[in-house]
Design a protein around this motif. Structure first.
Motif, mmCIF file in Angstrom:
data_model
loop_
_atom_site.group_PDB
_atom_site.id
_atom_site.type_symbol
_atom_site.label_atom_id
_atom_site.label_comp_id
_atom_site.label_asym_id
_atom_site.label_seq_id
_atom_site.Cartn_x
_atom_site.Cartn_y
_atom_site.Cartn_z
ATOM 1 N N GLU A 147 18.025 -58.046 12.459
ATOM 2 C CA GLU A 147 18.209 -59.158 10.947
ATOM 3 C C GLU A 147 18.999 -60.151 12.522
ATOM 4 O O GLU A 147 20.182 -59.742 13.360
ATOM 5 C CB GLU A 147 18.694 -58.226 10.279
ATOM 6 C CG GLU A 147 18.624 -57.364 9.679
ATOM 7 C CD GLU A 147 19.705 -57.275 8.081
ATOM 8 O OE1 GLU A 147 20.110 -58.342 7.287
ATOM 9 O OE2 GLU A 147 18.642 -56.823 7.073
ATOM 10 N N LEU A 148 18.674 -61.371 12.398
ATOM 11 C CA LEU A 148 19.271 -61.878 13.286
ATOM 12 C C LEU A 148 20.484 -63.420 12.363
ATOM 13 O O LEU A 148 20.390 -63.776 11.680
ATOM 14 C CB LEU A 148 18.726 -63.376 14.273
ATOM 15 C CG LEU A 148 16.614 -63.007 14.121
ATOM 16 C CD1 LEU A 148 16.606 -63.543 14.881
ATOM 17 C CD2 LEU A 148 16.911 -61.591 15.032
ATOM 18 N N PHE A 149 21.827 -62.918 13.152
ATOM 19 C CA PHE A 149 22.762 -63.534 13.030
ATOM 20 C C PHE A 149 23.264 -64.918 13.378
ATOM 21 O O PHE A 149 23.173 -64.467 14.578
ATOM 22 C CB PHE A 149 23.261 -62.771 12.391
ATOM 23 C CG PHE A 149 23.299 -61.790 11.259
ATOM 24 C CD1 PHE A 149 24.426 -62.011 10.022
ATOM 25 C CD2 PHE A 149 23.639 -60.720 11.826
ATOM 26 C CE1 PHE A 149 24.301 -60.757 8.896
ATOM 27 C CE2 PHE A 149 23.185 -59.758 10.073
ATOM 28 C CZ PHE A 149 23.644 -60.033 9.551
ATOM 29 N N VAL A 150 22.799 -66.201 12.771
ATOM 30 C CA VAL A 150 23.288 -66.816 13.781
ATOM 31 C C VAL A 150 24.327 -67.879 13.758
ATOM 32 O O VAL A 150 24.617 -67.945 12.484
ATOM 33 C CB VAL A 150 21.775 -68.328 13.858
ATOM 34 C CG1 VAL A 150 22.534 -69.214 15.422
ATOM 35 C CG2 VAL A 150 20.739 -67.272 14.694
ATOM 36 N N TYR A 151 25.590 -68.144 14.073
ATOM 37 C CA TYR A 151 27.113 -69.099 14.684
ATOM 38 C C TYR A 151 26.928 -69.567 15.413
ATOM 39 O O TYR A 151 26.334 -69.748 16.489
ATOM 40 C CB TYR A 151 27.656 -67.382 14.528
ATOM 41 C CG TYR A 151 27.835 -66.939 16.249
ATOM 42 C CD1 TYR A 151 28.820 -67.454 17.274
ATOM 43 C CD2 TYR A 151 27.289 -66.251 16.462
ATOM 44 C CE1 TYR A 151 28.703 -66.951 18.364
ATOM 45 C CE2 TYR A 151 27.299 -65.277 18.059
ATOM 46 C CZ TYR A 151 28.331 -66.015 18.917
ATOM 47 O OH TYR A 151 28.404 -65.664 19.810
ATOM 48 N N GLY A 152 28.012 -71.001 15.337
ATOM 49 C CA GLY A 152 28.669 -71.309 16.148
ATOM 50 C C GLY A 152 29.269 -71.538 16.557
ATOM 51 O O GLY A 152 30.149 -72.288 17.687
ATOM 52 N N ARG A 153 30.495 -70.506 16.833
ATOM 53 C CA ARG A 153 32.034 -70.504 17.465
ATOM 54 C C ARG A 153 32.434 -69.404 16.756
ATOM 55 O O ARG A 153 32.018 -68.516 15.706
ATOM 56 C CB ARG A 153 32.483 -71.251 16.668
ATOM 57 C CG ARG A 153 33.510 -71.241 15.570
ATOM 58 C CD ARG A 153 34.223 -72.521 14.872
ATOM 59 N NE ARG A 153 35.013 -71.860 13.728
ATOM 60 C CZ ARG A 153 35.767 -71.883 13.502
ATOM 61 N NH1 ARG A 153 36.883 -70.835 14.777
ATOM 62 N NH2 ARG A 153 36.449 -71.421 12.496
ATOM 63 N N SER A 154 32.964 -69.339 17.468
ATOM 64 C CA SER A 154 34.117 -67.671 17.242
ATOM 65 C C SER A 154 35.025 -68.059 16.436
ATOM 66 O O SER A 154 36.027 -68.841 17.587
ATOM 67 C CB SER A 154 34.407 -66.841 19.329
ATOM 68 O OG SER A 154 34.747 -66.072 18.321
ATOM 69 N N ALA A 155 35.751 -67.565 16.024
ATOM 70 C CA ALA A 155 36.945 -68.034 15.178
ATOM 71 C C ALA A 155 38.721 -67.336 16.171
ATOM 72 O O ALA A 155 39.754 -67.509 16.117
ATOM 73 C CB ALA A 155 37.513 -67.219 14.039
ATOM 74 N N PHE A 156 37.932 -66.304 16.597
ATOM 75 C CA PHE A 156 39.069 -65.168 17.044
ATOM 76 C C PHE A 156 38.967 -65.407 19.076
ATOM 77 O O PHE A 156 39.884 -64.923 19.250
ATOM 78 C CB PHE A 156 39.049 -63.765 17.054
ATOM 79 C CG PHE A 156 39.512 -64.129 15.329
ATOM 80 C CD1 PHE A 156 40.693 -63.961 14.877
ATOM 81 C CD2 PHE A 156 38.784 -63.463 14.550
ATOM 82 C CE1 PHE A 156 41.317 -64.548 13.881
ATOM 83 C CE2 PHE A 156 39.282 -63.847 13.090
ATOM 84 C CZ PHE A 156 40.643 -63.975 12.898
ATOM 85 N N ASP A 157 37.490 -66.416 19.700
ATOM 86 C CA ASP A 157 37.588 -66.064 21.248
ATOM 87 C C ASP A 157 38.086 -67.145 21.722
ATOM 88 O O ASP A 157 36.565 -68.102 21.543
ATOM 89 C CB ASP A 157 36.022 -64.899 21.230
ATOM 90 C CG ASP A 157 36.529 -65.327 23.190
ATOM 91 O OD1 ASP A 157 37.351 -65.937 23.792
ATOM 92 O OD2 ASP A 157 35.297 -64.374 23.424
#
Length: 445
Positions: free
Chosen positions: A192-202
């Protein structure tokens, strides 16, 4: 046991309009305040569903949301009768009124993230509705989306439903538009590929600067935990911030996967080689195809304007794959030339079928936006609400229902018309009976 991937398309709602509500979605902003045709939009969506069913695929239907969202308008201080609430909102906060009228639930790729039973810890199909916190008009959807999904996939022995993630931008979740699954067979454990745009905590991680990154790493990680996915079956990939700033608001505008194929633009990901290496390692033995479209052949602008990657990549009964593409791909010389070449290459993609979904495209959603993919065993498919599975009889009945209830034009000024409330509620009340959904809407409760 036989396994299939079913497509559940969202019916376009009676209040389909062009309010230009989605910052970062170029098509939505470009067509703001144009006059829409809800009847044509709904019939185009239904025709696409019927075409996929005719190709031998399992096709389901998901109901739209109730709009306008009068409860939200009242929560924001507008009072009195329904007509008075509309009048006040139109005079004092027309942008808020437009948001509460949005028919954006038609794009069910944003409805939820779905993990099939072959991947999950308890052997059930898991659903998490997207919280859609980045856009006010979409943040109104999750509760009713959850009710709709529970009405369609109600058997707790086979299906597990989670509440949407906390309603904060740190856990911004846009559903399956930023999630895909690769596998050798739908019934086998996949990646399962999860593509994200940014990290909220880094904050050290790159992020776009012009348009918002709607999916966070932390949201994707939370969904993987909720669904009981093994770390060896998950790959978290950062989307290229530069393409988000050019209008690629979701990963499914720049990449699409199915089975053993990942089809994507050269500029889609921040670190493509690392992502490919991890996918290959976790996929294991078996043939895996990475089809990278070079910028030299299809520019990012052409990819966004035509929604080349917002095509549905589907497996046909023959074993070959096909792209379900908007007609805009056929009409663009560079994209058409690439697709003609692609089908002659030694990859599983051998066919392209063009669909007219212009009413949706003008608001920023192509064929893939309109569907939620759910991999099911034959036993799980038998447990799905059968009234929501498209056959010829349901297609005919829904076509007649659309013609009976939907307007053939809708402008921004029409949103203050109290008759539109009555018309929409009558349509949705009848639809819940057709699809045997029970009382899922606030006005029915």
């Amino acid at each position: 046991m036989k396994h299939v991937e079913a497509n559940f398309d969202g019916l376009v709602g009676p209040t389909h309009n062009y309010a230009g509500l989605s910052l970062g979605n170029v098509a939505s902003q470009h067509n703001a305040h144009a006059t829409s045709n809800p009847r044509e939009a709904a019939q185009q969506g239904l025709a696409k569903m019927a075409s996929l069913r005719n190709l031998g695929l399992v096709q389901g239907v998901l109901a739209p949301q109730e709009r306008p969202d009068l409860a939200t308008l009242r929560r924001l201080g507008f009072t009195g009768s329904d007509a008075r609430v509309l009048s006040q909102a139109a005079a004092q906060a027309p942008a808020v009124l437009a948001a509460c009228y949005s028919a954006s639930s038609m794009w069910t790729a944003n409805a939820a993230t779905v993990s099939p039973s072959a991947d999950t810890f308890d052997g059930r199909v898991h659903f998490t509705p997207a919280n859609l916190t980045n856009k006010f008009h979409r943040s109104l959807e999750p509760e009713v989306t959850g009710r709709i999904l529970r009405a369609v996939f109600s058997d707790e022995h086979h299906f597990c439903h989670h509440r949407h993630l906390p309603e904060h931008d740190s856990f911004g979740d846009e559903g399956a538009a930023n999630h895909t699954r690769l596998c050798a067979d739908y019934g086998q454990a996949g990646v399962e590929l999860f593509v994200y745009g940014r990290s909220a905590f880094d904050p050290s991680r790159p992020a776009p600067s012009r348009y918002p990154a709607r999916q966070t790493l932390e949201a994707s990680q939370a969904i993987a935990r909720l669904h009981g996915l093994d770390s060896d079956s998950c790959v978290f990939i950062q989307q290229n911030p530069a393409v988000i700033d050019q209008g690629v608001f979701h990963n499914d505008v720049i990449a699409v996967g199915n089975g053993n194929v990942l089809f994507y633009h050269q500029q889609a990901f921040l670190d493509t080689q690392t992502a490919r290496h991890e996918i290959r390692e976790k996929f294991g033995d078996g043939e895996l195809h990475f089809i990278e479209v070079p910028t030299a052949e299809v520019s990012l602008q052409d990819a966004v304007q035509t929604y080349l990657f917002n095509t549905q990549l589907v497996s046909l009964p023959s074993g070959q794959m096909a792209l379900i593409a908007p007609t805009e791909c056929r009409d663009n010389p560079a994209v058409a030339a690439y697709l003609a070449r692609l089908t002659g290459l030694e990859t599983p993609i051998r066919h392209v079928y063009f669909m007219d979904v212009k009413q949706s495209m003008r608001n920023g959603g192509g064929p893939a936006c309109l569907r939620l993919r759910v991999a099911l065993s034959d036993t799980e498919l038998a447990a799905v609400n059968p009234a929501c599975l498209l056959d010829e009889a349901l297609q005919l009945r829904l076509g007649q229902w659309i013609d009976k209830h939907y307007r053939d034009r809708l402008s921004i000024d029409d949103l203050r018309d109290p008759a539109l409330i009555t018309e929409s509620r009558a349509a949705l009340d009848e639809l819940t009976q057709i699809l045997k959904l029970g009382t899922i809407y606030p006005f029915q409760r």
